[in-house]
Scaffold this motif. Structure first.
Motif, PDB file in Angstrom:
ATOM      1  N   PHE A  73       0.854  -1.180   0.000  1.00  0.00           N
ATOM      2  CA  PHE A  73       0.000   0.000   0.000  1.00  0.00           C
ATOM      3  C   PHE A  73       0.896   1.239   0.000  1.00  0.00           C
ATOM      4  CE2 PHE A  73      -4.221   1.559   2.141  1.00  0.00           C
ATOM      5  CZ  PHE A  73      -4.366   2.495   1.132  1.00  0.00           C
ATOM      6  N   ALA A 132      -4.280   5.711   5.476  1.00  0.00           N
ATOM      7  CA  ALA A 132      -3.830   4.449   4.891  1.00  0.00           C
ATOM      8  C   ALA A 132      -3.607   3.401   5.978  1.00  0.00           C
ATOM      9  CB  ALA A 132      -2.546   4.670   4.089  1.00  0.00           C
ATOM     10  N   GLY A 138      -5.492   0.016   6.469  1.00  0.00           N
ATOM     11  CA  GLY A 138      -4.657  -1.165   6.293  1.00  0.00           C
ATOM     12  C   GLY A 138      -4.866  -2.250   7.336  1.00  0.00           C
ATOM     13  N   VAL A 149      -8.280   5.147  -2.986  1.00  0.00           N
ATOM     14  CA  VAL A 149      -7.344   4.078  -3.315  1.00  0.00           C
ATOM     15  C   VAL A 149      -7.423   3.789  -4.806  1.00  0.00           C
ATOM     16  CG1 VAL A 149      -6.715   1.662  -2.909  1.00  0.00           C
ATOM     17  CG2 VAL A 149      -7.537   3.082  -1.007  1.00  0.00           C
TER      18      VAL A 149
END
Length: 311
Positions: free
Chosen positions: A22, A36, A40, A242
């Motif tokens: 990522f 993020a 995640g 994303v």
């Protein structure tokens, strides 16, 4: 788990089969990095694979974006993109990638408003009063920004274009110096991030006139939007989403969308983004792709009209 779902049908693509990278095209610690990491953790649990955060800051997000654009299009590399993704092609004469053609949008994750704040010394309490003051003093009111071509600069240029007022722009090297200039009264107005600006509003050192998003913020429910204040076409929220490299298989894009959408419902994520002044804003891959194209066109015009550039 996502992997079990993908493997369930004959001939479907097995995904994910290894850890997911990522990419965050920013240094650790900022808003995109925080989001993020917040996505995640639950995402890794949902897909059954480790999600590795890879901070690749530099070049105004260009470095990390270029790495993501050139990664194998199999879904095992994704990137957290932000509003900047829609602006870079207008700010820079040449990019090593195309922000639309070289990416497959997956999902918009969240959006966060900016707030229009003024120094109390100018004596205005509403957008209408600010516009009237600026109209009576063309080219005299100074606004601060975090830098030429940055979010606070372009938000004010959009505001200037819809209100037809003439302001003086003083760019700074970051939000901190811009805020110092505003707090001292050297600058009179600015668009600031909600979380970073709110303490100065509560202390009385700055006054909030309006919020830049399409809807009011839960943190400031009594503050109107600029659209409510007489300019219905105005919206300048910071968004996060994303994307994957272009040509990533559609079934993989759809499974990523499904998994991230599920991750956004995780309490850990909602608590974190609320503390950042943001709100979840998930959509489909097709909707996100159309949104990005609209943003590129919208901010491209603002950049051209403002004469902004970063190289």
């Amino acid at each position: 788990m996502l992997g079990a779902l993908v493997d369930a049908g004959a001939g479907e693509i097995a995904f994910p089969t290894r850890p997911v990278r990522f990419i965050v095209p920013y240094a650790p610690g900022g808003g995109a990095d925080t989001l993020a990491r917040s996505v995640g953790v639950p995402l890794a649990e949902i897909v059954g694979q480790t999600v590795v955060i890879d901070n690749r800051g530099g070049g105004g997000t260009i470095l990390g974006s270029d790495i993501a654009a050139k990664a194998p299009p199999d879904g095992h590399t994704i990137i957290m993109i932000t509003s900047t993704h829609a602006v870079v092609s207008s700010l820079y004469k040449k990019l090593p990638y195309d922000p639309i053609a070289d990416f497959s949008p997956v999902i918009r994750v969240a959006s966060a408003p900016n707030i229009l704040v003024v120094h109390p010394s100018i004596g205005v309490s509403t957008v209408k009063e600010l516009v009237a003051l600026a109209t009576s003093k063309p080219g005299q009111l100074v606004y601060a920004s975090s830098g030429n071509g940055g979010g606070s600069h372009l938000a004010m240029e959009l505001f200037r274009s819809v209100t037809h007022i003439d302001l003086i722009h003083v760019p700074h090297r970051g939000t901190g110096p811009a805020m110092i200039d505003l707090l001292s009264g050297q600058a009179k107005l600015m668009f600031g991030g909600l979380i970073g600006t709110l303490p100065h509003v509560k202390s009385g050192r700055l006054k909030t006139l309006a919020i830049s998003s399409a809807h009011r913020s839960q943190l400031l429910p009594d503050v109107p939007t600029i659209a409510e204040s007489g300019y219905p076409d105005f919206e300048a929220a910071t968004w996060y989403g994303v994307a994957a490299p272009a040509r990533t298989p559609i079934p993989v894009i759809n499974k990523l969308n499904q998994a991230i959408r599920q991750a956004l419902q995780d309490r850990r994520f909602s608590q974190r983004i609320t503390s950042q002044g943001a709100a979840p804003s998930p959509n489909s891959p097709a909707e996100f792709a159309a949104f990005i194209k609209t943003e590129v066109a919208k901010w491209g015009k603002v950049v051209r009209d403002a004469g902004a550039h970063a190289d």
